[in-house]
Scaffold this active site. Structure first.
Site, PDB file in Angstrom:
ATOM      1  N   ASN A 127      -5.344  -7.419  11.606  1.00 58.21           N
ATOM      2  CA  ASN A 127      -5.839  -6.662  12.986  1.00 58.21           C
ATOM      3  C   ASN A 127      -5.824  -6.612  14.109  1.00 58.21           C
ATOM      4  O   ASN A 127      -5.597  -8.401  14.356  1.00 58.21           O
ATOM      5  CB  ASN A 127      -7.053  -6.570  12.662  1.00 58.21           C
ATOM      6  N   THR A 134      -6.822  -1.556  10.729  1.00 59.19           N
ATOM      7  CA  THR A 134      -7.989  -0.815   9.780  1.00 59.19           C
ATOM      8  C   THR A 134      -9.465  -1.657  10.835  1.00 59.19           C
ATOM      9  O   THR A 134      -9.275  -2.572  10.801  1.00 59.19           O
ATOM     10  CB  THR A 134      -8.118  -0.341   8.588  1.00 59.19           C
ATOM     11  N   CYS A 162      -6.408  28.244  -4.698  1.00 62.40           N
ATOM     12  CA  CYS A 162      -5.825  27.547  -6.058  1.00 62.40           C
ATOM     13  C   CYS A 162      -5.344  26.118  -6.239  1.00 62.40           C
ATOM     14  O   CYS A 162      -5.017  25.435  -7.390  1.00 62.40           O
ATOM     15  CB  CYS A 162      -5.567  29.017  -6.206  1.00 62.40           C
ATOM     16  N   HIS A 184      -6.540   9.857   2.614  1.00 64.50           N
ATOM     17  CA  HIS A 184      -6.544  11.036   3.392  1.00 64.50           C
ATOM     18  C   HIS A 184      -5.881  12.226   3.278  1.00 64.50           C
ATOM     19  O   HIS A 184      -5.571  13.423   4.271  1.00 64.50           O
ATOM     20  CB  HIS A 184      -6.525  10.997   4.778  1.00 64.50           C
TER      21      HIS A 184
HETATM   22 ZN   LIG Z   1      -3.536  29.807  -4.522  1.00 68.39          ZN
END
Ligand SMILES: [Zn+2]
Length: 244
Positions: A213, A188, A130, A119
């Site tokens: 867990n 998790t 970009c 993530h």
């Molecule tokens: Zn950029």
């Protein structure tokens, strides 16, 4: 904690181990979950209202400031013994891979290098247009810092609601899960996809699945070993039993 001889000897000889970690591991460092963390100024917002491409388009400054606040919150947090045990496992098991759903960077801080951050990582910043990474950005608090390559706005390198996981990382995680001998699912809940499916993929390919867990999860019935408690206590004990 009593670990079976089978588990101990398997861990001693395996070179293909994958560990998947989730929010529970960070919580043990005192880091509040995404949802619980909304305090003060930010308590009027739901995370979904801030962690999305739409929110960033609507009000980039608000989203940037929220992440600046979250980065600040992480600054005071340190890896816990569970993080360090996972770093120790990386040293002991030559081809081990750590996959995390956490964005706080604590595994990196603890020393893990063969790491897939599914993530993203809130400490990293990249251009929204970009994708060029920014190592530094100004402390100008008036506006969102801009990309030095194209002038686009900078954003945290995390996966937002409505965005797909980075393809390269997800493919690497699936490949690791499908080819490992031992798969650890740690801290998790086993319900957030696609991460949750990794344990099942490993299980279907014959890997030994170990769950650590606080409470049982949908994975528990499939796990070869399930330990319920704190990973910051169980993992160091396991490392000690296997390698010391
Ligand atoms: Zn950029």
């Amino acid at each position: 904690m009593n670990f079976s001889f089978e588990l101990i000897s398997l861990l001693r000889r395996t070179s293909k181990l994958v560990a998947l970690t989730g929010a529970g591991v960070s919580q043990e460092s005192g880091l509040r979950t995404f949802r619980d963390a909304q305090t003060g100024l930010w308590s009027q917002y739901k995370p979904e209202e801030l962690a999305s491409p739409e929110a960033f388009r609507r009000d980039p400054k608000l989203v940037w400031d929220w992440y600046a606040w979250r980065r600040e919150a992480v600054k005071g947090v340190r890896p816990n013994p569970g993080h360090y045990a996972l770093a120790e496992i990386e040293k002991r098991v030559p081809e081990s891979i750590l996959i995390t759903q956490n964005v706080d960077g604590l595994h990196r801080m603890a020393g893990n290098q063969r790491l897939i951050e599914l993530h993203g990582n809130i400490q990293r910043v990249r251009c929204a247009d970009c994708c060029t990474y920014a190592e530094t950005w100004g402390d100008d608090t008036e506006s969102v810092p801009q990309c030095s390559a194209c002038g686009g706005l900078l954003r945290p390198d995390v996966v937002w609601f409505g965005e797909s996981l980075p393809r390269h990382q997800l493919e690497a995680a699936v490949e690791a899960a499908r080819t490992c001998e031992v798969f650890f699912s740690i801290g998790t809940s086993g319900v957030v996809q696609p991460a949750a499916s990794l344990a099942f993929a490993a299980h279907n390919r014959g890997a030994v699945v170990v769950e650590i867990n606080a409470e049982p999860t949908p994975l528990t019935p499939k796990a070869n070993y399930a330990f319920h408690g704190k990973s910051g206590e169980i993992l160091p004990e396991l490392v000690k039993a296997v390698w010391e």
